[in-house]
Each structure stands twice: as structure tokens, then as C-alpha cells.
Write a protein that holds these residues in place. Structure first.
Motif, PDB file in Angstrom:
ATOM      1  N   TYR A  64     -15.023   5.261   0.761  1.00  0.00           N
ATOM      2  CA  TYR A  64     -15.016   3.821   0.993  1.00  0.00           C
ATOM      3  C   TYR A  64     -16.239   3.450   1.818  1.00  0.00           C
ATOM      4  O   TYR A  64     -16.623   4.170   2.752  1.00  0.00           O
ATOM      5  CB  TYR A  64     -13.753   3.394   1.742  1.00  0.00           C
ATOM      6  N   GLN A 119       1.458   9.659   4.207  1.00  0.00           N
ATOM      7  CA  GLN A 119       0.408   8.824   3.630  1.00  0.00           C
ATOM      8  C   GLN A 119      -0.647   8.544   4.686  1.00  0.00           C
ATOM      9  O   GLN A 119      -0.325   8.068   5.780  1.00  0.00           O
ATOM     10  CB  GLN A 119       0.977   7.510   3.095  1.00  0.00           C
ATOM     11  N   THR A 151     -14.929   1.081  -3.219  1.00  0.00           N
ATOM     12  CA  THR A 151     -13.895   2.112  -3.106  1.00  0.00           C
ATOM     13  C   THR A 151     -13.952   3.006  -4.341  1.00  0.00           C
ATOM     14  O   THR A 151     -14.028   2.509  -5.471  1.00  0.00           O
ATOM     15  CB  THR A 151     -12.500   1.482  -3.010  1.00  0.00           C
ATOM     16  N   SER A 200       2.242   4.156  -4.904  1.00  0.00           N
ATOM     17  CA  SER A 200       1.138   4.736  -5.678  1.00  0.00           C
ATOM     18  C   SER A 200       1.433   4.586  -7.166  1.00  0.00           C
ATOM     19  O   SER A 200       2.585   4.722  -7.599  1.00  0.00           O
ATOM     20  CB  SER A 200       0.952   6.214  -5.337  1.00  0.00           C
ATOM     21  N   ASN A 224      -7.112   1.244  -6.871  1.00  0.00           N
ATOM     22  CA  ASN A 224      -7.247  -0.209  -7.041  1.00  0.00           C
ATOM     23  C   ASN A 224      -6.611  -0.683  -8.340  1.00  0.00           C
ATOM     24  O   ASN A 224      -7.233  -1.338  -9.183  1.00  0.00           O
ATOM     25  CB  ASN A 224      -8.719  -0.618  -7.003  1.00  0.00           C
ATOM     26  N   PRO A 281      -3.629   6.457   6.438  1.00  0.00           N
ATOM     27  CA  PRO A 281      -3.820   5.011   6.565  1.00  0.00           C
ATOM     28  C   PRO A 281      -4.877   4.479   5.606  1.00  0.00           C
ATOM     29  O   PRO A 281      -5.685   5.237   5.035  1.00  0.00           O
ATOM     30  CB  PRO A 281      -4.264   4.842   8.027  1.00  0.00           C
ATOM     31  N   ASP A 282      -4.871   3.156   5.445  1.00  0.00           N
ATOM     32  CA  ASP A 282      -5.832   2.477   4.574  1.00  0.00           C
ATOM     33  C   ASP A 282      -7.261   2.800   4.981  1.00  0.00           C
ATOM     34  O   ASP A 282      -7.576   2.900   6.166  1.00  0.00           O
ATOM     35  CB  ASP A 282      -5.593   0.964   4.649  1.00  0.00           C
ATOM     36  N   GLU A 283      -8.136   2.971   3.962  1.00  0.00           N
ATOM     37  CA  GLU A 283      -9.534   3.346   4.224  1.00  0.00           C
ATOM     38  C   GLU A 283     -10.263   2.322   5.097  1.00  0.00           C
ATOM     39  O   GLU A 283     -11.198   2.674   5.826  1.00  0.00           O
ATOM     40  CB  GLU A 283     -10.291   3.535   2.903  1.00  0.00           C
ATOM     41  N   LYS A 284      -9.832   1.050   5.055  1.00  0.00           N
ATOM     42  CA  LYS A 284     -10.493   0.029   5.872  1.00  0.00           C
ATOM     43  C   LYS A 284     -10.211   0.238   7.362  1.00  0.00           C
ATOM     44  O   LYS A 284     -10.958  -0.274   8.200  1.00  0.00           O
ATOM     45  CB  LYS A 284     -10.037  -1.368   5.423  1.00  0.00           C
ATOM     46  N   SER A 317       0.825  -1.219   0.000  1.00  0.00           N
ATOM     47  CA  SER A 317       0.000   0.000   0.000  1.00  0.00           C
ATOM     48  C   SER A 317       0.852   1.258   0.000  1.00  0.00           C
ATOM     49  O   SER A 317       0.324   2.366  -0.183  1.00  0.00           O
ATOM     50  CB  SER A 317      -0.912   0.008   1.229  1.00  0.00           C
ATOM     51  N   GLU A 318       2.175   1.132   0.176  1.00  0.00           N
ATOM     52  CA  GLU A 318       3.050   2.298   0.216  1.00  0.00           C
ATOM     53  C   GLU A 318       3.522   2.729  -1.167  1.00  0.00           C
ATOM     54  O   GLU A 318       4.336   3.650  -1.293  1.00  0.00           O
ATOM     55  CB  GLU A 318       4.259   2.020   1.110  1.00  0.00           C
TER      56      GLU A 318
END
Length: 715
Positions: free
Chosen positions: A404, A479, A374, A168, A178, A481-484, A165-166
Motif C-alpha cells: 500500500y 486479521q 493497493t 474476505s 478491493n 489492521p487496515d493498511e492505511k 473490513s472483517e
């Protein structure tokens, strides 16, 4: 006769006395002489060249004020006003070095170019398609480059101790949401886009430009093709499916449309699988690409991609009887962007555009349906001004909308988030000379959801040596954090990383050598207790580091008809994050990583033979039967792959490839039962490959008026 001779002699003397003799010396700003400079009177043929000592002299019949022009390759031309009379003139001129972008130093720290326009070419689209083991996947080919780690049960990009995830990914400067296909746990994925779309790429392993943000480790910028060469149709028939692409080209515009379908069921019925498939992966995609020339110096591109697919798999539970949990996944995805670039007057250059991504996953865990959606909207405008040949300034504005949502459909429960992010970046490039360049940038941002403002400086410096060049880069990166995780706790702030990179780079006679050392410091990493599916007590108390060295050597010269490259990376990475209570070496960061890629063209067979070998020192994992965290490590990972590309006719290509030809049993870790058994031990199951080997055969036919055209022409 004597009278005539005397008259001629007198005329010569008078004429000579009427001329002006101009002499002097040409040097650079440091006083070093410049031989071979051209010196002349503007608008005349009167002039000379400087000798080995930088000296020159010539005579002219011109009178009065004249313009003396001095020119030399690698220096700025200079004009000087002189007064021509009977007396000799002595003119000493100092020239300043000009900036020639073809020979000047370039920033290479943390960066690898892969486009036809750059001299520091690493991978082109054709390289990606013909790299053994990559199977035409962009990410898999980049995993043979320095700074990356192969994580066989994932398939995404892992760079220098950072998670997937780091990184882009951008297409024509616009971020892709995605970018990798949806999959289930421990089943590897791949990028959604074909290498055929792109003319080149910029892959940063750290220290990247202020133009890119929201990535702690890496940025991969893909640049799509401009105008195709001709009208043509491309038919693909493969062991996994097939597709057709039609290209239409006009004087100022072009259109390309394609449709593809794949289904692994027939293949997996022949090749024994270790995975317990309920329904083998299958899917379709279609896309349209539009190109339009805009005036004399502009270009507009439009690209739209949509796809759908799914799979069903039984995942056995450690220590339990039966087939385990049934996981069903159906995915729908759409991505589109419109981008432009335009050269204005007075050395202005404008670019930008807008992009939209929508990903929908319908997941069924046994009898529990879950829906995850997403979305990402990205708009961007950039203005660049070349104030002088050695100084340029880039200014840009960006707006992101990220959303999300996830829902438990049986229980009618849903939660969602939506965030607006605003960014501004400014970056200046200054050439002190052809040997020294500095780039400084500043990126700012604001998140409405996190209620946080941030500022991240970036800096790079490069110096050209007699052989090769040295580069240094440093900067801060943020960055969210992840949307989840953010949907569970909306006030989570940015995670942080600081990069320091020192690079040596040499390109000479079709040989490339690159050595780089790096040091990364992580801060504010997300931590929680419990499991990934049900995290609790979410905070940002994590930290860590990653440090190491990379080596890359590519050679197209030594062996005739052969192109090969060798890569080695050492990564020492430890971090406290997620549910870990101490600093650990992540499972996705093996300490030692290497690869060897060889491609050899055999003219008599009209074939290119290829092989690649990728390896790493093994993956760490936690064994709950022992004390501590990440205290075990798997055996080394190794994959030897072979490929063969054959052109039986100019417009027909046959490509065959096989990964892991030696059938090595690669293990990526172990899954353990949540509770100990009757004897007090936690049962385990290895996480491995779906099959020992993966084989591929494809037939690619190009239909056009030019019977010599094939799908390689645009690459």
C-alpha cells in the motif's frame, strides 16, 4: 411304476443331502437387525435376503471354500469365507455403516451454501439477479440473509457486529483485493463482479474453515462457472448503460469476453438528487474468462477483469455556507486469477492457483491531489486425500504479498508498506457415521512486516437428528489492521476474534429452516486519538463482543409458483475501538435486522413478480451536543422494493425494479461541525440517500442458434 417313483425319491434325497444349507442373522455393529440385506455366494445365483428379523437361509450345491457376499443400502459391503460341506452352516454377520455423502450429516454452523451441487441451497445466481432491491448486486442480495446488517450509506457486507473490513471475498479459492468499487464518503458502493460469472457461493457468517484466514467475521467464497452451454452473444441495454458478452465453446475449452459501460448522468438529470454532483458516477469494465479441461479429471480456469471510472461531488460542511468541499475521484482497477483442480490417483485431489489485484485511486480534495495504490498477490496450493470413505485430510500452503502506498502529490510526500505473509493450514474431516461428523483444523501464519507468528485452531461438530441436524463450531480468527493504519505504524499486530456457534438446520420438501445462536469475543482492536483522517497515538487496546441469534425460513412448496424467505437477526454488539473511549454499539451493528423476499411466477404473463422488504431498528451515532458516546439512534430503516421480469420471447428478457417504493426518508446518521457555533452548539447535517427511490429498467437479448436460449440458462 413303483420302481421309477422310488428311484426319483432316492435321487431327490441324495441330491438334498449333497447341498449345504446356509443360515444366519444380519445386524449392525450395535446389534440391531438389518432387514432386506442381500446375501449370496460370489459368482453364483445362490442366495437370499434377510427378513424383518434380519434372518436368512438358502441352500447351495457349491463345494469347498466359497466367498459369501453381504450387501445392504447404507452399510459397507462385506465378504466372508465359508466352507461348504454336507453340514449346515450358521453365519451371523455384523455390517458397519457406510458414509453416503448424499445422505450424511453436513456442517452448517456459521455456513450457508449457495450452489447447485449442495442440498442446503440458500441463494443461487438466479436468486441474486431476481431479488427485488438487490439490483443485481451480489452483496445486496446477501444482505437479505441472516447475520447481516444493511448499512445503506456503505453497501458492503457487515456480519454479526463486525465491520466491512472483517469480511474476505474469494473467487475460486483466491482472495480478491478491493472487491468493492471505490467511492467517496457516504455514497454507497457495490461489488465489482457480476453474479452471471458464478455457479454458486459459500457464505460463512462465522466459524469458517481453516482454509480461509485474515478475516475476523466472515468469508464469502464465490465459485465461477465451469463450461458454458453453447456459443452465444448477450446484449444488455439498461437505463444506466449497456454491455455485450460473447461466449465461444469448444469440446474441451471455452472463452467468454465482455465489455460494459455505465453513466448515471442521464438518469440523475431526470430523477432529482439530494447529492450535489459535479460529475455523476460513470465507468467501464471489460473481462475475459478462459476454461480448459485438463486430462480426464482436471480443469483450469483463467479470469481477468479491468475497469475504470470516476465521480465528482460537492459535500456540504455542517454549519458552513456554500456547496462545501469538492471531492473528485478517479479509479482504475485490475484483477486476474488462474486456478486449477485435478483428481489424482489413490483418492488424491489437488487445487490452487494465483491471483493479482491492483487498485489505484486518484483523489482531489478541493485543490489537494492524493494518490492511493493497493496491491495484493495471493498464491495457493491445496492437496486433499480421502483415506477412507469417512476420513479426509486437507493440507494447504499460501503466500500473500500485500502493498500500500499513499502520496500528497503537491508536497512530493509519499509513504508505503509491503508485507509478505506465509500461511499453512491443515484440516481433517471424520465421519463417525452418517449421523455424526467432526472437522478439526489448524491455521498458522507469519507476517514479515509485523514480525508475528500465529496459530488459530478451528473445530466443528454436527449430529443428524430424526428431523434436521445440530451443529456446533468454535475457533480463533486473526486479521492484521487496515493498511492505511499499518503505513502509519508498521509494527501493528493481529486483531483477534473467538467464535462460538450453535446451529439447527432442517431441509424438507423444498422448505428450509435455520436457527443459529452465536457469541464472538474481540481483542487487540486498534485504538487511536484524533480523527480517522489523522489518527494519533495508535495502539491495540480495544476489545468487545457480539452475541445474538439468527432465524431463516425459505419455502418453495406451500404456495404454488411462489418462492419466499423470511429472515430475522438479533445482534447485541459492543466494542471499544478506533477513537472511542468506552464500549459502544457501533453504527454498523443495528440490534434488530429483518427481511422478507417473495417471488411469484405468473405463467400466463410469462413473468416473475417480486418484492422485498428490509428493515432494521436504527443506527447509533454520537451527538457532540450531549454527553457520552453513541448515545443517540436514528429511526428504524425500512425499504420496500418491487421487481418485474418479463419474457416476451424466449431469448428476450425485460427486467424492471424500483427500490424504496414508499419513498421513506431513511437516515443513517448525522455529520457534525468540528467546532461549536456562536450559540455553543455543533451544527449537523443528516446522512441519507441520494434519492428517495432508485428505478431500473433493462433489456437483455441473447443471440444464438438456439432461439430459446437466454441469459438465465447458465444460472
Amino acid at each position: 411304476m413303483k420302481t421309477i417313483f422310488t428311484s426319483l425319491l432316492l435321487f431327490t434325497v441324495l441330491a438334498s443331502s449333497a447341498q449345504t444349507r446356509i443360515s444366519g442373522k444380519i445386524t449392525d455393529q450395535k446389534g440391531i437387525v438389518i432387514p432386506g440385506a442381500n446375501i449370496y455366494i460370489k459368482g453364483t445365483y445362490d442366495g437370499s435376503s434377510s427378513d424383518l428379523n434380519g434372518s436368512f437361509q438358502f441352500s447351495t450345491d457349491e463345494k469347498g471354500k466359497q466367498i459369501l457376499v453381504i450387501q445392504s443400502i447404507g452399510f459397507k459391503a462385506k465378504e466372508s469365507e465359508v466352507e461348504c460341506a454336507a453340514q449346515p452352516l450358521i453365519v451371523n454377520i455384523s455390517l458397519s455403516e457406510s458414509i453416503n455423502l448424499l445422505t450424511a450429516v453436513t456442517i452448517t454452523a456459521g455456513a450457508m451454501e449457495a450452489s447447485d451441487e449442495k442440498k442446503a441451497v440458500v441463494l443461487k445466481p438466479l436468486d441474486i439477479l431476481t431479488t427485488s432491491g438487490a439490483m443485481g448486486d451480489i452483496t445486496a442480495a446477501f444482505l437479505t440473509l441472516p447475520g447481516t446488517s444493511t448499512v445503506g450509506n456503505d453497501g458492503r457486507l457487515f456480519v454479526r457486529g463486525g465491520g466491512a473490513s472483517e469480511t474476505s471475498i474469494y473467487i475460486d479459492g483466491l482472495q480478491v483485493g478491493n472487491a468493492f468499487g471505490s467511492t467517496v464518503s457516504n455514497v454507497p458502493t457495490r461489488t465489482r463482479f457480476s453474479p452471471n460469472l458464478f455457479k454458486g457461493s459459500f457464505f460463512s457468517t462465522g466459524g469458517y474453515s481453516a482454509e480461509f484466514g485474515q478475516a475476523l467475521s466472515s468469508a464469502l467464497a464465490l465459485n465461477s462457472l465451469d463450461m458454458p452451454l453453447r456459443n452465444q452473444g448477450d446484449l444488455s441495454i439498461m437505463t444506466l448503460g449497456g454491455g455485450y458478452t460473447q461466449t465461444l465453446v469448444g469440446k474441451k475449452n471455452a472463452l467468454t469476453a465482455s465489455a460494459n459501460y455505465f453513466n448515471l448522468a442521464p438518469y440523475q438529470a431526470v430523477v432529482k438528487q439530494k447529492f450535489d454532483w459535479g460529475k455523476s458516477p460513470s465507468g467501464w469494465d471489460s473481462e475475459i474468462s478462459l476454461k480448459q479441461k485438463w486430462g480426464k479429471a482436471g480443469f483450469i480456469k483463467g479470469y481477468f477483469h479491468t475497469e475504470g471510472g470516476g465521480m465528482t461531488i460537492w459535500q456540504k460542511e455542517p454549519g458552513a455556507e456554500g456547496r462545501g468541499q469538492r471531492v473528485k475521484l478517479d479509479n482504475s482497477y485490475s484483477y486476474g486469477n488462474v486456478s486449477f483442480r485435478h483428481s489424482g490417483g489413490n483418492n488424491w485431489f489437488f487445487s490452487g492457483g494465483a491471483a493479482f489485484s491492483h487498485n489505484r485511486d486518484a483523489i482531489r480534495l478541493d485543490q489537494t491531489p492524493v494518490r492511493q495504490v493497493t496491491q495484493l498477490v495471493h498464491t495457493k496450493f491445496v492437496a486433499t486425500k480421502d483415506f477412507t470413505p469417512g476420513f479426509a485430510l486437507k493440507n494447504g500452503l499460501e503466500w500473500y504479498v500485500k502493498s500500500y502506498s499513499e502520496a500528497l502529490l503537491n508536497e512530493s510526500k509519499e509513504r508505503d508498506i509491503k508485507d509478505h505473509q506465509f500461511n499453512h493450514f491443515i484440516e481433517a474431516s471424520y465421519y463417525f457415521s452418517n449421523r455424526l461428523i467432526a472437522v478439526g483444523g489448524l491455521r498458522s501464519g507469519y507476517s514479515i512486516l509485523a514480525k508475528q507468528y500465529w496459530l488459530t485452531p478451528r473445530f466443528s461438530l454436527a449430529y443428524k437428528l430424526k428431523q434436521g441436524q445440530l451443529s456446533f463450531a468454535a475457533g480463533k480468527f486473526k486479521q492484521l489492521p487496515d493498511e492505511k493504519l499499518r503505513v502509519l505504524q508498521t509494527n501493528l499486530a493481529n486483531t483477534e476474534a473467538t467464535h462460538y456457534i450453535l446451529n439447527y438446520f432442517l431441509v424438507n420438501n423444498n422448505r428450509t429452516f435455520r436457527a443459529e445462536s452465536f457469541y464472538k469475543i474481540y481483542d487487540n482492536l486498534v485504538t487511536y486519538s484524533g480523527t480517522t483522517r489523522e489518527p494519533q497515538k495508535i495502539g491495540q487496546n480495544g476489545s468487545g463482543y457480539a452475541r445474538g441469534v439468527d432465524f431463516f425460513y425459505r419455502d418453495k412448496k406451500t404456495v404454488k409458483g411462489t418462492d419466499f424467505w423470511i429472515t430475522y437477526s438479533f445482534v447485541d454488539s459492543k466494542r471499544k475501538f478506533a477513537a472511542y473511549e468506552s464500549l459502544i454499539q457501533p453504527s454498523f451493528a443495528p440490534k434488530h435486522n429483518g427481511s422478507v423476499v417473495v417471488k411469484h411466477f405468473v405463467g400466463k404473463l410469462k413473468s416473475q413478480l417480486g418484492t422485498s422488504w428490509s428493515w432494521n431498528s436504527g443506527y447509533t451515532y454520537t451527538n457532540p451536543n450531549l454527553a457520552g458516546e453513541m448515545q443517540n439512534k436514528t429511526k428504524m430503516y425500512s425499504d420496500l422494493s418491487l421487481s418485474w421480469s418479463w419474457l416476451p420471447r424466449p431469448n428476450v428478457i425485460v427486467h424492471a425494479a424500483c427500490s424504496n417504493v414508499l419513498g421513506r426518508e431513511n437516515i443513517f446518521g448525522y455529520r457534525y461541525a468540528s467546532q461549536p457555533g456562536a450559540e455553543g452548539n455543533y451544527a449537523s447535517l443528516p446522512v441519507g440517500q441520494g434519492a428517495k427511490r432508485f428505478a431500473f429498467i433493462g433489456l437483455f437479448i441473447t443471440l444464438s442458434k438456439d432461439r430459446n436460449a437466454n441469459q438465465l440458462n447458465n444460472l
